[in-house]
Structure formats: structure tokens, C-alpha cells
Motif scaffolding. Structure first.
Motif, PDB file in Angstrom:
ATOM      1  N   ASN A  73      51.313  49.612   5.942  1.00 27.74           N
ATOM      2  CA  ASN A  73      50.827  48.522   6.778  1.00 27.74           C
ATOM      3  C   ASN A  73      49.634  48.930   7.632  1.00 27.74           C
ATOM      4  N   PHE A  74      49.416  50.226   7.784  1.00 27.35           N
ATOM      5  CA  PHE A  74      48.239  50.712   8.496  1.00 27.35           C
ATOM      6  C   PHE A  74      47.895  52.081   7.929  1.00 27.35           C
ATOM      7  N   GLU A  75      46.790  52.642   8.386  1.00 31.57           N
ATOM      8  CA  GLU A  75      46.189  53.806   7.728  1.00 31.57           C
ATOM      9  C   GLU A  75      47.150  54.971   7.563  1.00 31.57           C
ATOM     10  N   VAL A  76      47.914  55.301   8.598  1.00 26.35           N
ATOM     11  CA  VAL A  76      48.787  56.474   8.534  1.00 26.35           C
ATOM     12  C   VAL A  76      50.258  56.061   8.511  1.00 26.35           C
ATOM     13  N   ASP A  77      50.522  54.897   7.957  1.00 26.81           N
ATOM     14  CA  ASP A  77      51.890  54.387   7.912  1.00 26.81           C
ATOM     15  C   ASP A  77      52.725  55.222   6.937  1.00 26.81           C
TER      16      ASP A  77
ATOM     17  N   SER B  33      52.674  56.519  18.505  1.00 29.61           N
ATOM     18  CA  SER B  33      54.117  56.390  18.287  1.00 29.61           C
ATOM     19  C   SER B  33      54.600  57.294  17.185  1.00 29.61           C
ATOM     20  N   LEU B  34      53.692  57.764  16.346  1.00 29.32           N
ATOM     21  CA  LEU B  34      54.079  58.482  15.146  1.00 29.32           C
ATOM     22  C   LEU B  34      54.440  59.918  15.453  1.00 29.32           C
ATOM     23  N   ALA B  35      55.392  60.421  14.674  1.00 33.55           N
ATOM     24  CA  ALA B  35      55.798  61.812  14.855  1.00 33.55           C
ATOM     25  C   ALA B  35      54.672  62.765  14.451  1.00 33.55           C
ATOM     26  N   ASP B  36      53.941  62.415  13.409  1.00 36.56           N
ATOM     27  CA  ASP B  36      52.854  63.262  12.935  1.00 36.56           C
ATOM     28  C   ASP B  36      51.710  62.385  12.463  1.00 36.56           C
TER      29      ASP B  36
END
Length: 612
Positions: A432-436, A254-257
Motif C-alpha cells: 500500500n506504500f513504498e516500504v509496506d 511506525s515501521l520496525a525497519d
């Protein structure tokens, strides 16, 4: 009563069950987008929001922060805040609209007011509606537009009134503008039904023309919004922000990067597991569980006209089929959201089941076989609906318990983000998570508010930039701190007030316990140091000084004092001949797992090393 129930239940649920929003963080994204729209912005300036104030699932495109989702639902939330002072008015509108749309569809299918009321009540008393309508998720609005458009098309076919075709076209286009994929899934069976049943009507072109007239304003808004946000008429912000957030199998994100091609390996096996889990959970979310499915089957058999049977079944089943290849459903399963909010993407299926169940109840109320012949038809209908409500309540104990636990957990987390002491404060939230990289609360309309919450995805390296931007505020940091030796357990949220010490030289004192030789220095340049009785004293200096650690000018550096794998980290820099140091330090423990790169974990290291 239906109007009162469908409009007030969402507000009550939002207030009592989700006082700090739902377990699905999309809530926060929609509320942030609503705040931007209230300020007259379709996007946000990256200079002000990146990296510390990024809305959930947004992305940076050039010098703007782009929201992932379309603006229809956030615009309704913004309008509610302007008109009523609260976003909950939007929940009342969509709750009422979705229930009335389902009732209208049932009326067009049966031509019976009683069936319409039964369908509306089956929909509005289901656990699925009651829970999900109290969130700021966009699925109830999609259902309202889909079933409203379907009901208008059926009514237009029956009456031939031109204005109904125009209204249907408007709802169709607004649905596409709102959630394009949901609209395409739900409207495809309606389009096929319309073309098959009306191809020889003699006024097909006129009807399509009416639909086009109604759709035109929202279609133009759809294209204009895309052009303004993405630079292209046919490119959605969704695909621009998350290039890996797409249909099909493979690595998804879901993340842009996310820093890698994708971090969720979506496979056919994952898809089947999700379908089975979602299907099994339906008994907790449909009114009366399996009983209403029995009624729905009877409703299919009782429904007059094969084409209508096909239409209703297709509109309900197309969502489980269409979302089979959507990784987001599997991701929702991995977070167990289907146990808290229902099978999110299948929500329109509830409307179909409610309509078909109402058809069966109408037949039962009309025929009244056996002892039912002694009762009025209305009493039979009321008894069936009430019985399903009782069954749902009696079998939903686990769901209510899970929702209560989720609410309490969220309230504890949000409470850690409360203002610190002082009139103007800044609280830094943990990831909230590793790459948040996203703010866990709605992005405010103004950064001049007395209390702000920020997210620092720079791993602390950019902390001075954040503090420089908001001078004079009391700054509180929330750390996720693991118990010593338990890096895989749930971390506790620990609040601590930050301060900046400024001087040409700064003395630090640390106490160490246990075996090992202490060391200190700039990260990567640590050297063994002397200790007396476990106490280590070091000096930081802006200029080269004998016996001191020199903090260079330029980018901030981490100053480390450690004992074996236990360390304390301070962020420091030199500005205008003075050292600036952020205190207190962050406790860190190194872990070396065989076959993996070393990992640093924030742990309570106080029994081995702590600052004096």
C-alpha cells in the motif's frame, strides 16, 4: 434505550459502514493479535510469518513476531469471537461500557439521573461515537476505562465504600495495561484532584491502599506480559517494535525497519497544523457541532465546585495537549483520517463535552426560564438532545459522502484479494506504500485455511519461497499497474493468475512495437538481440547452450526482455537441471528524473512490448 443504542449502534456501523474494516489499518493489527491470542500465542513464530504474513505494525525480535500494541483490547475481541462467533460482540461491549461510564460520571458530578441520561445520549448519538465505535480501534475502550475509573473515585469519595476504591484501582490499572499513555494523560488530573481534595480527609492511606489492591492483579499482568514479550518488565512492545515511533520532533516512523532513520519529518509546524485541523473538524464530530460547545461552556459555569470544574476540563484538554508532540496525530492528518474517523487521539474529549453539556441541560431543565416553564423538565432535556442530533445529521453530509467513498474504495481493494479458482488458493497482495511489509488483512489462525492472503515485501525475489511453501494452490497476484506514462497517478489493481513452467529449456516469445533495439538477458547482463518484424524469440536453459540464456543455479534471477525503457521481467531459477519460470511477466518502465536515481514503475507497457 441508552443501553440498546450504545450496544447495537457499533455493531450496525461495523456491518454497514465498515464491512471490510475501517480506513485505519490498526484494525487489522488488533484482529490479527486477537487471532493469535485465540491460538494461545502472545507472539508468532517468525519462521512461519516472516516475511509473507506479518501483522500490521508488528516487528521481528529474534525468532518471534511481536505485536506492537498491548493485548487487552485484542483479548476482548478474541473472547467475543469465542463466545459469539464474531468480533463484533467486543464492539457492543465497549460501546455500552463507554456510554455508561460517561453517564455514571455525569451522575457523580450532578447527582441527577436526568443529567446522567443526557450525558449518555449526547455521547452515544454523536457522530464521533457512532463512527469510531464501529471500528476495531482501541480508543472507545480507553474512554470507558478512564471515565469509569473517574466515576468510581468520585463515588468512593462521596460514600466512603472500600470496594469502590478497589474497583477504581482495577479500572486504572487495566487502562494502563490497555493504552499506557492515554491512561497516564487521563489519570494524571484525577490523581492531582484526589490528592488535593483528600489530603486532609484522615483516610488517605486507606483509600490509596484500596486502589492498590484493585490495581495489583492487572499491574502484575502488565509486567508479566512485558517480560514475556520483550524480556523486560518495564519495556513495552510498542517501543521494541518501532524505535522511531516515539514522542517529540524529528524523523519518525511506525515501521520496525523502514530502511532509514525515519521517513516522516515531524516538526512543531506539523504539530500546530494538526492541532488546528483536528480542532476545526470537531464541529463535524461533536453532537450538534458548535452548539454543544456552547452548552459545555454553560456547564462549566453551572457546575458546583471549582475542583470538579478543574478536573473535568483538565481531563478533556489534556489529550490535545499531550498528543501535540505525537507524530502519529500528524500522520493521521496526512491521511485525512480525522475527516473519516474524527480526531482519533482526542476521543476522550467527547466524554468531557458530553458531561459538561449534560450539566448545562440539567440546569436548563430545572430552571426552565421563559416559555420553557410551561414544559416538563424531561421534555426540555429530550428536546435539546434531539435538536443536537438533528443538527449533526443536517451538517454531516460531507462526512457521510466521504465515508461512503472510503468504504467503496476499501471494498474494491479487498475484492481484489478474493480467492482465485480452485478449492485451495493463495492471493498475493500488493504493497500500500513504498516500504509496506504488512498483510492488509488479519493474519489467520492457521495457514491450512483454504484461502490465504500473503504479502511479498521481497519485491518478488522471494516469490519461489512462497510458492514452494504452498504447493498445489491456485496462486493469484494483485499488481498495482499504472497507465502508460502516468507514474504519479493512482494505479489500478490488476489480478492475474501465476503459474510455474518447468523444463530443461523454456522458449519465450515477445512482440515489440516502435523504434529501438530490443535486448534480453539476466538483469544487469542484457545484450541486444535480433527481432523479426518486432518479434523476439529467446530460450532459457539450465545448462550452457549456444544461443540460449543460461539460468544459474542458486538464488532466483530476473530474466529481462526490453525495448528502450520498456521491459518485461520474469523470475527464474534452475533446480535439479531444470529451469523454473514464473509467468506471466511483470511489465516495467524505467524513468530517469533529473537529480534523482532511476526509478522502475509497473506500467501497462503493452503498446510497446508484450509477451506472446
Amino acid at each position: 434505550m441508552l443501553v440498546l443504542l450504545a450496544s447495537t449502534a457499533p455493531v450496525v456501523v461495523a456491518t454497514r459502514l465498515f464491512p471490510v474494516n475501517s480506513p485505519d489499518r490498526d484494525d487489522v493489527g488488533y484482529l490479527s493479535q486477537a487471532n493469535a491470542l485465540r491460538s494461545g500465542e502472545l507472539t508468532l513464530p517468525a519462521e512461519e510469518n516472516d516475511p509473507f504474513f506479518l501483522p500490521f505494525l508488528s516487528g521481528v525480535e529474534g525468532d518471534r513476531v511481536v505485536f506492537k500494541y498491548q493485548p487487552v483490547w485484542p483479548a476482548l475481541i478474541a473472547a467475543s469471537e469465542v463466545l459469539t462467533g464474531s468480533p463484533k460482540g467486543a464492539l457492543a461491549v465497549t460501546g455500552l461500557a463507554s456510554a455508561l461510564a460517561v453517564a455514571a460520571l455525569a451522575f457523580e458530578v450532578t447527582r441527577r439521573r436526568r443529567a446522567a441520561l443526557v450525558a449518555g445520549y449526547l455521547f452515544a448519538t454523536s457522530p464521533w461515537f457512532l463512527v469510531q465505535s464501529g471500528t476495531y480501534l482501541a480508543y472507545p475502550a480507553s474512554a470507558a476505562l478512564l471515565f469509569g475509573a473517574t466515576a468510581l473515585v468520585l463515588r468512593a469519595v462521596r460514600t466512603g465504600r472500600d470496594r469502590l476504591w478497589v474497583g477504581a484501582g482495577a479500572l486504572m490499572a487495566l487502562g494502563v495495561f490497555h493504552r499506557p499513555f492515554d491512561a497516564v494523560l487521563g489519570l494524571a488530573p484525577l490523581a492531582i484532584w484526589f490528592l488535593i481534595t483528600q489530603r486532609r480527609s484522615g483516610h488517605l492511606r486507606r483509600d490509596v491502599g484500596g486502589i492498590a489492591v484493585g490495581a495489583a492483579p492487572f499491574a502484575l499482568l502488565f509486567f508479566a506480559y512485558n517480560r514475556a514479550v520483550t524480556g523486560r518488565f518495564l519495556t513495552l512492545a510498542f517501543s521494541l517494535v518501532g524505535p522511531n515511533d516515539t514522542f517529540g520532533f524529528g524523523p519518525r516512523s511506525s515501521l520496525a525497519d523502514p530502511g532509514r532513520a525515519g521517513f516522516y519529518d515531524f516538526t512543531p509546524g506539523e504539530a500546530w497544523r494538526t492541532v488546528l485541523a483536528f480542532a476545526a473538524s470537531l464541529t463535524d464530530w461533536l453532537p450538534g457541532g458548535l452548539l454543544v460547545l456552547v452548552l459545555a461552556v454553560l456547564g462549566v459555569r453551572a457546575l458546583r465546585g471549582r475542583s470538579l470544574r478543574w478536573l473535568l476540563l483538565a481531563q478533556g484538554l489534556v489529550f490535545p495537549l499531550g498528543y501535540f508532540v505525537w507524530w502519529g496525530a500528524a500522520n493521521a492528518w496526512s491521511y485525512q483520517l480525522h475527516l473519516l474517523l474524527g480526531p482519533l487521539y482526542w476521543f476522550p474529549l467527547l466524554g468531557t463535552v458530553a458531561v459538561l453539556g449534560a450539566v448545562a441541560v440539567e440546569r436548563l431543565s430545572t430552571d426552565r426560564p421563559g416559555f420553557l416553564s410551561r414544559l416538563p423538565g424531561a421534555a426540555v432535556a429530550v428536546a435539546v438532545v434531539a435538536g443536537l442530533v438533528v443538527v449533526s445529521f443536517a451538517t454531516s453530509g460531507d462526512t457521510r459522502r466521504d465515508l461512503k467513498g472510503a468504504r467503496e474504495g476499501q471494498e474494491r481493494e479487498i475484492d481484489t484479494l478474493r480467492p482465485g479458482p480452485g478449492e485451495r488458493t493463495l492471493t498475493i497482495a500488493p504493497p500500500n506504500f513504498e516500504v509496506d511489509i504488512y498483510l492488509p488483512v488479519p493474519v489467520p489462525r492457521s495457514f491450512d485455511a483454504d484461502h490465504l492472503v500473503a504479502m511479498d515485501p521481497t519485491a518478488g525475489d522471494g516469490r519461489f519461497d512462497l510458492l514452494d511453501r504452498f504447493p498445489g494452490r491456485t496462486v493469484t497476484e494483485v499488481l498495482r499497474v499504472h497507465d502508460l506514462g502516468k507514474p504519479f497517478d493512482v494505479a489500478a489493481r490488476v489480478r492475474r493468475e501465476l503459474s510455474v513452467t518447468t523444463a530443461p529449456t523454456i522458449d519465450l516469445a515477445v512482440e515489440t512495437f516502435g523504434p529501438g533495439t530490443p535486448y534480453a538477458g539476466i538483469a544487469g547482463e542484457e545484450q541486444p538481440v535480433l527481432s523479426e518484424g518486432g518479434r523476439v524469440d529467446i530460450t532459457l536453459a539450465a545448462e550452457p547452450t549456444p544461443g540460449a540464456i543460461t539460468v544459474p543455479e542458486g538464488d532466483p534471477v530476473w530474466v529481462v526482455v526490453g525495448l528502450e525503457d520498456f521491459e518485461l521481467h520474469w523470475l527464474a531459477r534452475t533446480v535439479d537441471g531444470e529451469v523454473q519460470l514464473i509467468e506471466p511477466p511483470t511489465p516495467v518502465r524505467h524513468y530517469h528524473f533529473e537529480g534523482h536515481a532511476p526509478v522502475d514503475v509497473i506500467e501497462d507497457t503493452s503498446i510497446r512490448i508484450h509477451a506472446v
